[in-house]
Write an enzyme that holds these catalytic residues in place. Structure first.
Site, PDB file in Angstrom:
ATOM      1  N   TRP A 101      -4.237  -2.818   0.248  1.00 35.23           N
ATOM      2  CA  TRP A 101      -4.815  -3.919  -0.095  1.00 35.23           C
ATOM      3  C   TRP A 101      -4.044  -5.174   0.631  1.00 35.23           C
ATOM      4  CZ3 TRP A 101      -9.347  -4.101  -1.726  1.00 35.23           C
ATOM      5  CH2 TRP A 101      -9.690  -2.926  -2.267  1.00 35.23           C
ATOM      6  N   ASP A 171      -1.804 -11.298  -5.007  1.00 32.21           N
ATOM      7  CA  ASP A 171      -2.685 -10.628  -5.573  1.00 32.21           C
ATOM      8  C   ASP A 171      -2.185  -9.563  -6.468  1.00 32.21           C
ATOM      9  OD1 ASP A 171      -4.726  -8.744  -5.913  1.00 32.21           O
ATOM     10  OD2 ASP A 171      -5.098  -8.191  -3.927  1.00 32.21           O
ATOM     11  N   LYS A 195      -9.545  -3.985 -13.280  1.00 31.93           N
ATOM     12  CA  LYS A 195      -8.548  -2.989 -13.132  1.00 31.93           C
ATOM     13  C   LYS A 195      -7.985  -3.134 -14.731  1.00 31.93           C
ATOM     14  CE  LYS A 195      -9.643  -2.660  -9.003  1.00 31.93           C
ATOM     15  NZ  LYS A 195      -9.055  -3.061  -7.891  1.00 31.93           N
TER      16      LYS A 195
HETATM   17  C1  LIG Z   1      -9.307  -3.563  -6.677  1.00 27.36           C
HETATM   18  C2  LIG Z   1      -8.492  -4.434  -5.828  1.00 27.36           C
HETATM   19  C3  LIG Z   1      -8.790  -5.432  -5.040  1.00 27.36           C
HETATM   20  C4  LIG Z   1     -10.530  -5.590  -4.698  1.00 27.36           C
HETATM   21  O1  LIG Z   1     -11.069  -6.255  -5.359  1.00 27.36           O
HETATM   22  P1  LIG Z   1     -12.553  -6.518  -5.496  1.00 27.36           P
HETATM   23  O2  LIG Z   1     -12.883  -6.855  -7.118  1.00 27.36           O
HETATM   24  O3  LIG Z   1     -13.266  -5.388  -5.154  1.00 27.36           O
HETATM   25  O4  LIG Z   1     -12.868  -7.706  -4.658  1.00 27.36           O
HETATM   26  C5  LIG Z   1      -8.291  -6.243  -4.340  1.00 27.36           C
HETATM   27  N1  LIG Z   1      -6.707  -6.115  -4.515  1.00 27.36           N
HETATM   28  C6  LIG Z   1      -6.267  -5.056  -5.337  1.00 27.36           C
HETATM   29  C7  LIG Z   1      -4.884  -5.182  -5.253  1.00 27.36           C
HETATM   30  C8  LIG Z   1      -7.033  -4.208  -5.906  1.00 27.36           C
HETATM   31  O5  LIG Z   1      -6.589  -3.280  -6.799  1.00 27.36           O
END
Ligand SMILES: *Cc1c(COP(=O)(O)O)cnc(C)c1O
Length: 359
Positions: A101, A171, A195
């Site tokens: 990521w 993030d 998530k």
């Molecule tokens: C799932 C995830 C993403 C991507 O998220 P989207 O909703 O598909 O844009 C980005 N960063 C992390 C850490 C994730 O777990």
């Protein structure tokens, strides 16, 4: 019968939340309509959004000088929205590379600025978080970006970086709300809801208001944090139903005792699984112990020819989505807030039985 869903996302939600949503599906509290059918400008939905924001602020102790935004686009869109909103007249941004990521964030940011990778865990297969002493921060960087929980690699920060006057951007998609966070240490926190917080479609952005005013002129209005803050995230139609469900999740978290209690449970759940993996010669987790994720637990069987049988047997016991991400293979158990401890016990029992019959 509900399955035990170990999906990395979209992922398991608390059953009481789903029941409540089901009960309110046709008629939300006497309004005579579903939340899905409501105008985002009506008093009912405005109260739902305001309650969700206030509960999120309560859970994370978000100070008043931070804006809470409910946007669309997910964390992948934020990878572009972050540089657009923070670069101002600066040209460089620092990124820490801890896995898949982080790499996605870095590659997207390169379209907008010069990216300095100030530390990378690539040298040891993304199995750790590079300690802050090893970071080579750039003078004049607009911000420092980290991914505090690598959902695929299963690597998590259990400490908060300190970047001085340079805003720290995180993030937190896959572990926001899994434990208390010192929001003040961050300039920006962003997370897709699917998530650990709700359904897909909602992106939560928590941003220090002092960072407003740096947006590049090309920034789309719908992704301009300041404009969205001035419009209560309703410059465009927000993801109303996702906000409603996330709001129910926030209420559920408060009823559980808040994030300190949730963290206590998450520590216990993760320990159950890691302790079993470490005690066995049959399963292995590659991540440094101090940097292991409490949310996403990747593991491999000692012989990958057994993978298919492992997954089939798990499904027969009602356990699904244990296959690892296609980029790393093996298995991954995501054990978010809504996965009960009984679910982790069931997984460990199954792993032990499988090891006995195949070891
Ligand atoms: C799932 C995830 C993403 C991507 O998220 P989207 O909703 O598909 O844009 C980005 N960063 C992390 C850490 C994730 O777990």
């Amino acid at each position: 019968m509900r399955t035990l869903n170990f999906s990395a996302g979209p992922a398991v939600l608390p059953e009481p939340v789903l029941r409540r949503a089901a009960a309110e599906m046709l008629d939300w509290r006497g309004s005579g309509m579903s939340v899905m059918e409501m105008s985002h400008r009506g008093k009912e939905f405005i109260s739902i959004a305001a309650q969700a924001e206030s509960d999120l602020r309560k859970l994370l102790y978000i100070p008043d000088d931070y804006a809470v935004l409910f946007l669309q686009g997910g964390a992948i869109a934020e990878n572009a929205i972050v540089p657009m909103n923070l670069l101002g007249s600066m040209r460089v941004a620092d990124y820490v590379d801890t896995g898949e990521w982080s790499k996605k964030s870095i590659n997207e940011a390169k379209r907008y600025c010069e990216v300095h990778v100030v530390a990378s865990a690539a040298d040891r297969g993304y199995s750790y978080v590079p300690p802050q002493e090893s970071w080579q921060l750039s003078p004049g960087a607009a911000y420092v970006h980290v991914c505090t929980n690598e959902t695929i690699g299963g690597v998590e920060y259990h400490w908060t970086p300190s970047t001085g006057d340079v805003p720290l951007v995180a993030d937190m998609s896959s572990h926001l709300l899994s434990k208390p966070v010192d929001v003040r240490k961050y300039g920006v926190i962003y997370a897709g809801a699917q998530k650990n917080a709700g359904p897909a479609g909602l992106t939560m952005v928590i941003v220090r208001k002092a960072l407003f005013g740096r947006a590049l002129p090309i920034t789309p209005s719908a992704f301009d944090w300041q404009l969205q803050a001035e419009n209560d995230s309703m410059l465009n139609t927000p993801p109303t139903y996702s906000i409603y469900i996330a709001g129910l999740v926030f209420q559920w978290l408060l009823e559980q005792g808040g994030l300190a209690e949730i963290e206590r449970r998450n520590i216990m759940k993760a320990a159950l699984l890691y302790d079993y993996i470490d005690a066995s010669d049959f399963y292995v987790n590659p991540v440094e112990r101090a940097d292991r994720s409490r949310m996403n637990v990747p593991f491999k069987l000692h012989d990958d020819k057994l993978d298919a049988a492992f997954l089939k047997g798990a499904e027969a016991r009602g356990m699904v989505q244990l296959k690892g991400h296609r980029s790393v293979g093996g298995m991954r158990a995501s054990i978010y807030n809504a996965m009960p401890v009984e679910g982790v016990h069931a997984l460990v029992d199954y792993m032990r039985d499988f090891e006995r019959s195949n070891g």
